[in-house]
Design an enzyme around this catalytic site. Structure first.
Site, PDB file in Angstrom:
ATOM      1  CG  HIS A 282      -2.007   0.961   1.253  1.00  9.57           C
ATOM      2  ND1 HIS A 282      -2.234   1.867   0.253  1.00  9.57           N
ATOM      3  CD2 HIS A 282      -2.957   1.225   2.189  1.00  9.57           C
ATOM      4  CE1 HIS A 282      -3.260   2.633   0.568  1.00  9.57           C
ATOM      5  NE2 HIS A 282      -3.720   2.274   1.746  1.00  9.57           N
ATOM      6  CG  HIS A 321      -3.711   1.647  -9.514  1.00  9.79           C
ATOM      7  ND1 HIS A 321      -5.024   1.515  -9.120  1.00  9.79           N
ATOM      8  CD2 HIS A 321      -3.089   2.358  -8.537  1.00  9.79           C
ATOM      9  CE1 HIS A 321      -5.184   2.130  -7.967  1.00  9.79           C
ATOM     10  NE2 HIS A 321      -4.028   2.642  -7.582  1.00  9.79           N
ATOM     11  CG  ASP A 377       3.565   4.627  -5.074  1.00 11.16           C
ATOM     12  OD1 ASP A 377       3.589   5.625  -4.353  1.00 11.16           O
ATOM     13  OD2 ASP A 377       2.830   3.649  -4.868  1.00 11.16           O
TER      14      ASP A 377
HETATM   15  N1  CMC Z   1       5.251  -5.093 -13.769  1.00 11.58           N
HETATM   16  C1  CMC Z   1       5.122  -6.163 -14.581  1.00 11.58           C
HETATM   17  N2  CMC Z   1       3.973  -6.842 -14.751  1.00 11.58           N
HETATM   18  C2  CMC Z   1       2.919  -6.411 -14.070  1.00 11.58           C
HETATM   19  C3  CMC Z   1       2.979  -5.305 -13.212  1.00 11.58           C
HETATM   20  C4  CMC Z   1       4.198  -4.636 -13.075  1.00 11.58           C
HETATM   21  N3  CMC Z   1       4.309  -3.584 -12.274  1.00 11.58           N
HETATM   22  N4  CMC Z   1       1.758  -5.113 -12.654  1.00 11.58           N
HETATM   23  C5  CMC Z   1       0.966  -6.073 -13.152  1.00 11.58           C
HETATM   24  N5  CMC Z   1       1.666  -6.846 -14.012  1.00 11.58           N
HETATM   25  C6  CMC Z   1       1.135  -7.964 -14.806  1.00 11.58           C
HETATM   26  C7  CMC Z   1       0.842  -9.171 -13.930  1.00 11.58           C
HETATM   27  O1  CMC Z   1       1.958 -10.007 -13.828  1.00 11.58           O
HETATM   28  C8  CMC Z   1      -0.300  -9.798 -14.675  1.00 11.58           C
HETATM   29  O2  CMC Z   1       0.240 -10.450 -15.803  1.00 11.58           O
HETATM   30  P1  CMC Z   1      -0.418 -11.843 -16.342  1.00 11.58           P
HETATM   31  O3  CMC Z   1      -1.802 -11.461 -16.777  1.00 11.58           O
HETATM   32  O4  CMC Z   1       0.476 -12.292 -17.437  1.00 11.58           O
HETATM   33  O5  CMC Z   1      -0.432 -12.768 -15.153  1.00 11.58           O
HETATM   34  C9  CMC Z   1      -1.096  -8.609 -15.218  1.00 11.58           C
HETATM   35  O6  CMC Z   1      -0.129  -7.554 -15.325  1.00 11.58           O
HETATM   36  C10 CMC Z   1      -2.230  -8.169 -14.285  1.00 11.58           C
HETATM   37  O7  CMC Z   1      -1.677  -7.867 -13.009  1.00 11.58           O
HETATM   38  P2  CMC Z   1      -2.361  -8.177 -11.618  1.00 11.58           P
HETATM   39  O8  CMC Z   1      -1.308  -8.573 -10.645  1.00 11.58           O
HETATM   40  O9  CMC Z   1      -3.509  -9.127 -11.808  1.00 11.58           O
HETATM   41  O10 CMC Z   1      -2.965  -6.750 -11.247  1.00 11.58           O
HETATM   42  P3  CMC Z   1      -3.483  -6.301  -9.818  1.00 11.58           P
HETATM   43  O11 CMC Z   1      -4.581  -5.339 -10.073  1.00 11.58           O
HETATM   44  O12 CMC Z   1      -3.778  -7.459  -8.925  1.00 11.58           O
HETATM   45  O13 CMC Z   1      -2.198  -5.561  -9.215  1.00 11.58           O
HETATM   46  C11 CMC Z   1      -0.664  -3.893  -8.558  1.00 11.58           C
HETATM   47  C12 CMC Z   1      -2.058  -4.191  -9.157  1.00 11.58           C
HETATM   48  C13 CMC Z   1      -0.533  -2.394  -8.312  1.00 11.58           C
HETATM   49  C14 CMC Z   1      -0.510  -4.635  -7.218  1.00 11.58           C
HETATM   50  C15 CMC Z   1       0.400  -4.371  -9.559  1.00 11.58           C
HETATM   51  O14 CMC Z   1       0.238  -3.719 -10.786  1.00 11.58           O
HETATM   52  C16 CMC Z   1       1.819  -4.179  -9.018  1.00 11.58           C
HETATM   53  O15 CMC Z   1       2.301  -5.018  -8.259  1.00 11.58           O
HETATM   54  N6  CMC Z   1       2.502  -3.059  -9.427  1.00 11.58           N
HETATM   55  C17 CMC Z   1       3.818  -2.766  -8.912  1.00 11.58           C
HETATM   56  C18 CMC Z   1       3.728  -2.228  -7.489  1.00 11.58           C
HETATM   57  C19 CMC Z   1       3.230  -0.804  -7.435  1.00 11.58           C
HETATM   58  O16 CMC Z   1       3.671   0.057  -8.193  1.00 11.58           O
HETATM   59  N7  CMC Z   1       2.299  -0.544  -6.513  1.00 11.58           N
HETATM   60  C20 CMC Z   1       1.762   0.800  -6.293  1.00 11.58           C
HETATM   61  C21 CMC Z   1       0.306   0.862  -6.626  1.00 11.58           C
HETATM   62  S1  CMC Z   1      -0.306   2.548  -6.617  1.00 11.58           S
HETATM   63  C22 CMC Z   1      -0.476   2.907  -4.920  1.00 11.58           C
HETATM   64  C23 CMC Z   1      -1.815   3.366  -4.499  1.00 11.58           C
HETATM   65  O17 CMC Z   1      -2.618   3.839  -5.299  1.00 11.58           O
HETATM   66  O18 CMC Z   1      -2.106   3.242  -3.295  1.00 11.58           O
END
Ligand code: CMC
Length: 443
Positions: A282, A321, A377
């Site tokens: 988070h 995101h 971020d």
């Molecule tokens: N780099 C590479 N691949 C990614 C990334 C990334 N940063 N984010 C998502 N993916 C891929 C993921 O591997 C998946 O691929 P596949 O369909 O082949 O399995 C696809 O994109 C969908 O991702 P997800 O994990 O299902 O998406 P989610 O909505 O569960 O996760 C997230 C969202 C923010 C946790 C994730 O994008 C992530 O870990 N990003 C990096 C960490 C980050 O920057 N976090 C800050 C978020 S903003 C803070 C706030 O608003 O509070």
């Protein structure tokens, strides 16, 4: 609503109320469930039963992926279009034309303040920036290298013991007083936590300075009689507070509402919200971006890094995101802000790597297909670092801005007649009843 056993065609509207028809294939019974604001009430599903002993149908939704836990009028996000609005005002407009304290007022009151209201609001918050002297002693008890976010979480909770009347949450005057105190004191606690961690004396609030300026003074004042913050840096920090002020039902806002729904005092509830923010999923991602940029080191290593990400060897931190499937509108503002900050502080050498990383990623099929764009971020850590905030302080800075959002969400929850103590259901998959085996016979 009585279930109908007929196989009649789905009724779309009853008395102008849109409905959805559900047929239970176990019994053949059909149910008309009203639709309200694009949702159905989970409790309306309880009538769907196999027989009278059946508890009734529930929904299963770990992580609330598709469940609205409240009705809210505070923040609107359209993740596909990259829109973020507080009380109907776009985040760009607010960042451009308002101060953080105006935005905090907007979140809590629903409208921007007029001149007199802003003066009164600012005065009330400013006069509540000081903390009880015993808080300092409490701070002193932490280990010299205590994480400032851990200190903030604990001292927020401790405030409830200093202001026990805050438990009268149904008294609007008490609520108002606590709101002044929490927004006023969170920068003081945050700065004290930092000063303790570097062994420097605490700096008292300077009530002649603006909200962001005062925070910079409490953080960085050394021996000068009066700290003179750089106006560009103070403005940038104020904008960062605005960008972080609310983000509807995120993990920490959900914690604030959930814990607050037990009717505990708001100091304890905001400590719970800050604890949720402490987690790396988070409030900690911008620090991860800095570690990643360090790891990449030079621009020529970017293609190799991107290859590794695509091979599943790690993530491109600061990208992607849960809600935004477009450029995070906050990231756009922060990118512009970075240029202004770096003109004062000098360019953060990691910026060039970040810009090139963004350029390459946005042209790459892997990121395009998955709609992965820079989030809030991606650039914020670079700005904080250039302004000399240590990485451990990043989530603390987030918490300062987010306090007004937590309080707005908490108050909305309290005044919402449909809300009760938050208490989810579970799907129990454990043992049926069984007897205790005496200790000597247990394997
Ligand atoms: N780099 C590479 N691949 C990614 C990334 C990334 N940063 N984010 C998502 N993916 C891929 C993921 O591997 C998946 O691929 P596949 O369909 O082949 O399995 C696809 O994109 C969908 O991702 P997800 O994990 O299902 O998406 P989610 O909505 O569960 O996760 C997230 C969202 C923010 C946790 C994730 O994008 C992530 O870990 N990003 C990096 C960490 C980050 O920057 N976090 C800050 C978020 S903003 C803070 C706030 O608003 O509070």
């Amino acid at each position: 609503m009585e279930p109908t056993a007929s196989a009649a065609p789905a009724t779309k509207e009853i008395n102008n109320i849109e409905t959805i028809s559900i047929t239970d294939n176990r019994t053949g019974k059909q149910y008309e469930i009203p639709i309200d604001n694009g949702t159905i009430k989970a409790l309306d599903l309880r009538q769907i039963k196999v027989n009278s002993d059946d508890f009734g149908m529930m929904t299963y939704d770990p992580a609330f992926m598709n469940t609205a836990s409240c009705k809210s009028r505070i923040t609107f996000i359209d993740g596909d279009k990259g829109i973020l609005r507080y009380r109907g005002h776009s985040i760009d407009d607010l960042a451009e034309r308002c101060t953080y304290l105006e935005v905090a007022y907007l979140l809590l009151h629903g409208e921007l303040p007029n001149k007199a209201q802003l003066e009164e609001w600012t005065n009330n918050i400013t006069t509540h920036t000081f903390v009880h002297e015993n808080i300092k002693k409490f701070m002193d008890g932490f280990h010299y290298d205590a994480n400032p976010m851990g200190m903030l979480v604990s001292t927020l909770a401790a405030l409830s013991t200093f202001y026990p009347s805050a438990k009268h949450i149904n008294d609007p005057k008490e609520r108002q007083l606590t709101i002044y105190r929490l927004i006023g004191k969170v920068p003081t606690l945050a700065a004290f936590a930092y000063r303790h961690s570097i062994g420097m004396p605490y700096v008292h609030p300077d009530n002649e300075l603006s909200y962001a300026e005062n925070f910079l003074s409490m953080m960085f004042k050394v021996a000068e009689p009066k700290y003179k913050p750089n106006p560009i840096l103070a403005k940038a920090l104020d904008v960062l507070f605005i960008l972080h002020a609310d983000h509807e039902q995120n993990c920490s806002a959900n914690a604030m509402r959930g814990v607050g729904s037990s009717h505990v005092d708001p100091y304890s509830a905001s400590a719970a919200a800050a604890a949720a923010l402490y987690g790396p999923l988070h409030g900690g991602a911008n620090a991860e971006v800095l570690y990643m940029l360090d790891l990449i080191g030079t621009k020529d290593k970017i293609p190799e890094f991107i290859r590794d990400v695509k091979d599943g060897k790690g993530k491109l931190m600061g990208f992607g995101h849960r809600i935004y499937k477009n450029y995070d509108p906050r990231a756009k503002i922060i990118k512009r802000l970075a240029d202004q900050v770096f003109e004062v502080t000098g360019r953060n050498p990691k910026l060039d790597i970040a810009l090139e990383l963004e350029r390459i990623a946005l042209e790459d099929d892997y990121f395009i297909k998955r709609k992965l764009y820079p989030n809030v971020d991606f650039y914020s850590g670079l700005i904080y670092q250039a302004m000399k905030f240590p990485v451990d302080m990043f989530p603390v800075l987030f918490a300062i801005g987010r306090m007004s959002g937590w309080l707005a969400q908490w108050q909305e929850m309290l005044l919402d007649q449909e809300q009760k103590i938050a208490r989810p259901r579970q799907v129990y998959l454990g043992h049926d009843q069984r007897e205790v085996v005496s200790l000597s016979k247990r394997s």
